[in-house]
Design a protein around this motif. Structure first.
Motif, PDB file in Angstrom:
ATOM      1  N   ARG A  61       0.821  -1.202   0.000  1.00 35.72           N
ATOM      2  CA  ARG A  61       0.000   0.000   0.000  1.00 35.72           C
ATOM      3  C   ARG A  61       0.857   1.255   0.000  1.00 35.72           C
ATOM      4  O   ARG A  61       0.488   2.274  -0.599  1.00 35.72           O
ATOM      5  N   TYR A  62       2.012   1.205   0.668  1.00 36.91           N
ATOM      6  CA  TYR A  62       2.826   2.391   0.859  1.00 36.91           C
ATOM      7  C   TYR A  62       4.133   2.379   0.073  1.00 36.91           C
ATOM      8  O   TYR A  62       4.748   3.426  -0.112  1.00 36.91           O
ATOM      9  N   VAL A  63       4.574   1.214  -0.349  1.00 36.39           N
ATOM     10  CA  VAL A  63       5.828   1.111  -1.087  1.00 36.39           C
ATOM     11  C   VAL A  63       5.712  -0.004  -2.111  1.00 36.39           C
ATOM     12  O   VAL A  63       5.097  -1.046  -1.847  1.00 36.39           O
ATOM     13  N   SER A  64       6.264   0.247  -3.284  1.00 38.50           N
ATOM     14  CA  SER A  64       6.196  -0.734  -4.362  1.00 38.50           C
ATOM     15  C   SER A  64       7.448  -0.617  -5.224  1.00 38.50           C
ATOM     16  O   SER A  64       7.862   0.494  -5.574  1.00 38.50           O
ATOM     17  N   PHE A  65       8.068  -1.759  -5.543  1.00 35.50           N
ATOM     18  CA  PHE A  65       9.221  -1.748  -6.439  1.00 35.50           C
ATOM     19  C   PHE A  65       9.386  -3.134  -7.060  1.00 35.50           C
ATOM     20  O   PHE A  65       8.950  -4.148  -6.504  1.00 35.50           O
ATOM     21  N   SER A  66      10.005  -3.162  -8.213  1.00 32.52           N
ATOM     22  CA  SER A  66      10.387  -4.389  -8.896  1.00 32.52           C
ATOM     23  C   SER A  66      11.419  -4.030  -9.943  1.00 32.52           C
ATOM     24  O   SER A  66      11.621  -2.843 -10.262  1.00 32.52           O
ATOM     25  N   GLY A  67      12.100  -5.037 -10.469  1.00 29.94           N
ATOM     26  CA  GLY A  67      13.113  -4.782 -11.477  1.00 29.94           C
ATOM     27  C   GLY A  67      14.286  -3.979 -10.969  1.00 29.94           C
ATOM     28  O   GLY A  67      14.919  -3.251 -11.739  1.00 29.94           O
ATOM     29  N   VAL A  68      14.575  -4.093  -9.669  1.00 24.75           N
ATOM     30  CA  VAL A  68      15.697  -3.377  -9.068  1.00 24.75           C
ATOM     31  C   VAL A  68      16.487  -4.330  -8.188  1.00 24.75           C
ATOM     32  O   VAL A  68      16.036  -5.427  -7.844  1.00 24.75           O
ATOM     33  N   ASP A  69      17.666  -3.920  -7.821  1.00 25.64           N
ATOM     34  CA  ASP A  69      18.474  -4.676  -6.865  1.00 25.64           C
ATOM     35  C   ASP A  69      19.351  -3.684  -6.119  1.00 25.64           C
ATOM     36  O   ASP A  69      19.521  -2.538  -6.566  1.00 25.64           O
ATOM     37  N   ALA A  70      19.910  -4.105  -4.993  1.00 28.13           N
ATOM     38  CA  ALA A  70      20.735  -3.220  -4.172  1.00 28.13           C
ATOM     39  C   ALA A  70      21.804  -4.036  -3.473  1.00 28.13           C
ATOM     40  O   ALA A  70      21.487  -4.984  -2.741  1.00 28.13           O
ATOM     41  N   HIS A  71      23.052  -3.678  -3.717  1.00 27.93           N
ATOM     42  CA  HIS A  71      24.184  -4.336  -3.091  1.00 27.93           C
ATOM     43  C   HIS A  71      25.142  -3.262  -2.571  1.00 27.93           C
ATOM     44  O   HIS A  71      25.157  -2.153  -3.091  1.00 27.93           O
ATOM     45  N   PRO A  72      25.916  -3.590  -1.539  1.00 31.70           N
ATOM     46  CA  PRO A  72      26.038  -4.893  -0.895  1.00 31.70           C
ATOM     47  C   PRO A  72      24.862  -5.196   0.026  1.00 31.70           C
ATOM     48  O   PRO A  72      24.188  -4.282   0.511  1.00 31.70           O
ATOM     49  N   ARG A  73      24.629  -6.469   0.226  1.00 33.80           N
ATOM     50  CA  ARG A  73      23.626  -6.886   1.188  1.00 33.80           C
ATOM     51  C   ARG A  73      24.244  -6.839   2.597  1.00 33.80           C
ATOM     52  O   ARG A  73      25.447  -7.071   2.759  1.00 33.80           O
ATOM     53  N   PRO A  74      23.438  -6.558   3.611  1.00 35.88           N
ATOM     54  CA  PRO A  74      23.988  -6.547   4.972  1.00 35.88           C
ATOM     55  C   PRO A  74      24.372  -7.942   5.430  1.00 35.88           C
ATOM     56  O   PRO A  74      23.707  -8.933   5.104  1.00 35.88           O
ATOM     57  N   ALA A  75      25.475  -8.026   6.167  1.00 34.79           N
ATOM     58  CA  ALA A  75      25.888  -9.311   6.727  1.00 34.79           C
ATOM     59  C   ALA A  75      24.990  -9.736   7.871  1.00 34.79           C
ATOM     60  O   ALA A  75      24.788 -10.922   8.123  1.00 34.79           O
ATOM     61  N   ASN A  76      24.430  -8.754   8.568  1.00 36.92           N
ATOM     62  CA  ASN A  76      23.642  -9.038   9.766  1.00 36.92           C
ATOM     63  C   ASN A  76      22.442  -8.106   9.781  1.00 36.92           C
ATOM     64  O   ASN A  76      22.491  -7.032  10.357  1.00 36.92           O
ATOM     65  N   ALA A  77      21.381  -8.508   9.095  1.00 37.70           N
ATOM     66  CA  ALA A  77      20.200  -7.640   8.973  1.00 37.70           C
ATOM     67  C   ALA A  77      19.243  -7.889  10.129  1.00 37.70           C
ATOM     68  O   ALA A  77      18.143  -8.414   9.966  1.00 37.70           O
ATOM     69  N   ARG A  78      19.688  -7.504  11.326  1.00 40.04           N
ATOM     70  CA  ARG A  78      18.867  -7.709  12.527  1.00 40.04           C
ATOM     71  C   ARG A  78      17.950  -6.513  12.757  1.00 40.04           C
ATOM     72  O   ARG A  78      18.376  -5.366  12.632  1.00 40.04           O
ATOM     73  N   ILE A  79      16.710  -6.810  13.144  1.00 37.48           N
ATOM     74  CA  ILE A  79      15.742  -5.769  13.466  1.00 37.48           C
ATOM     75  C   ILE A  79      15.245  -5.983  14.889  1.00 37.48           C
ATOM     76  O   ILE A  79      14.837  -7.099  15.263  1.00 37.48           O
ATOM     77  N   ALA A  80      15.296  -4.926  15.687  1.00 35.44           N
ATOM     78  CA  ALA A  80      14.729  -4.934  17.032  1.00 35.44           C
ATOM     79  C   ALA A  80      13.525  -3.998  17.030  1.00 35.44           C
ATOM     80  O   ALA A  80      13.615  -2.878  16.537  1.00 35.44           O
ATOM     81  N   VAL A  81      12.417  -4.463  17.558  1.00 35.15           N
ATOM     82  CA  VAL A  81      11.176  -3.690  17.560  1.00 35.15           C
ATOM     83  C   VAL A  81      10.925  -3.149  18.954  1.00 35.15           C
ATOM     84  O   VAL A  81      10.907  -3.896  19.935  1.00 35.15           O
ATOM     85  N   GLY A  82      10.727  -1.837  19.039  1.00 35.49           N
ATOM     86  CA  GLY A  82      10.451  -1.204  20.313  1.00 35.49           C
ATOM     87  C   GLY A  82       8.977  -0.923  20.508  1.00 35.49           C
ATOM     88  O   GLY A  82       8.227  -0.775  19.537  1.00 35.49           O
ATOM     89  N   GLY A  83       8.576  -0.837  21.763  1.00 38.76           N
ATOM     90  CA  GLY A  83       7.196  -0.490  22.087  1.00 38.76           C
ATOM     91  C   GLY A  83       6.530  -1.536  22.960  1.00 38.76           C
ATOM     92  O   GLY A  83       6.943  -2.694  22.988  1.00 38.76           O
TER      93      GLY A  83
END
Length: 274
Positions: free
Chosen positions: A155-177
């Motif tokens: 609904r808020y973001v849309s993409f295709s036909g793209v790429d992004a490098h470098p990829r993160p080695a450690n894509a950790r997410i911490a959620v607050g609240g």
């Protein structure tokens, strides 16, 4: 239980030489992590629930953590938190990957949905749908980090036909609240949860988290949910043990909240978990 330090990207510790000195001290003392807080703007004049006066200096968390990353080698780095719905998720995904790569995989993206309507208005983002945006933005960023052919249609973001490098080695997410929505977000999308409160408030929040976990499906890829808590109670060894007995994995502290110079506060705090 480990201990992290938060809030040193604000106030008198923001000067470059002082930030570098404190980063070295925090690492030498054995703190596990350094967390940077965020508010892009604050209401002026101050109104509740704003956490600070409008002229309180506060560095951008990602930029300041990049500065700290260059001055340290072991210290884990995290945002505590980035106000996720105020950010462009595609740009943020690139910033996270950059900081993670340059820090050698030491970065955790802590996110929250935000709570100041004035701040949302200033950046041009609707306040009412911040929770739905947060969920979608996390999913979109993970697509960019992990998919061999990144694509997302939301609904808020849309993409295709793209790429992004470098990829993160450690894509950790911490959620607050501590709302039910935030706790569910941590369970369904987070590697860690960031709470805030006294031992009594933490016990109540963890009870709710356990109740919701029984009703919520969690992907195996996320691993066990790490419990991080920002302490608001005055700390002594017995209070620290209360947090530890509750199952807190990492206690995050504001050394500036103590009535002593930072050079005394930091050794005092780390001694409490020795």
């Amino acid at each position: 239980m480990d201990m992290g330090v938060q809030g040193l990207n604000t106030g008198g510790s923001i000067a470059p030489a002082e930030a570098l000195r404190l980063a070295g001290l925090v690492e030498r003392l054995g703190f596990r992590s350094w967390w940077a807080v965020e508010h892009v703007v604050l209401p002026s004049p101050r109104v509740d629930p704003s956490p600070a006066e409008p002229d309180a200096p506060m560095l951008d968390p990602l930029v300041s953590l990049g500065f700290v990353a260059a001055a340290t080698s072991r210290l884990e780095l995290g945002t505590g938190i980035v106000i996720l719905p105020q950010r462009n998720p595609v740009v943020l995904a690139k910033q996270v990957a950059t900081l993670d790569v340059l820090s050698g995989g030491r970065f955790t993206l802590g996110v929250g949905a935000g709570y100041l309507p004035q701040e949302f208005a200033a950046v041009g983002v609707p306040f009412a749908d911040r929770g739905r945006r947060s969920d979608e933005y996390i999913d979109a960023m993970r697509a960019l980090w992990h998919s061999p052919a990144p694509a997302f249609d939301g609904r808020y973001v849309s993409f295709s036909g793209v790429d992004a490098h470098p990829r993160p080695a450690n894509a950790r997410i911490a959620v607050g609240g501590a709302s039910d929505a935030a706790l569910r977000r941590a369970l369904t999308r987070g590697n860690a949860w960031i709470g805030i409160g006294t031992p009594e408030e933490t016990a109540a929040n963890l009870k709710r988290l356990r109740r919701l976990s029984a009703l919520t499906e969690r992907a195996d890829a996320l691993g066990a949910l790490e419990i991080n808590v920002v302490a608001t109670a005055p700390l002594d060894p017995s209070v620290v043990r209360q947090y530890e007995d509750l199952g807190v994995d990492q206690l995050i502290v504001y050394p500036g909240a103590l009535d002593m110079p930072l050079d005394e506060a930091l050794p005092h705090l780390i001694s409490l978990v020795a």
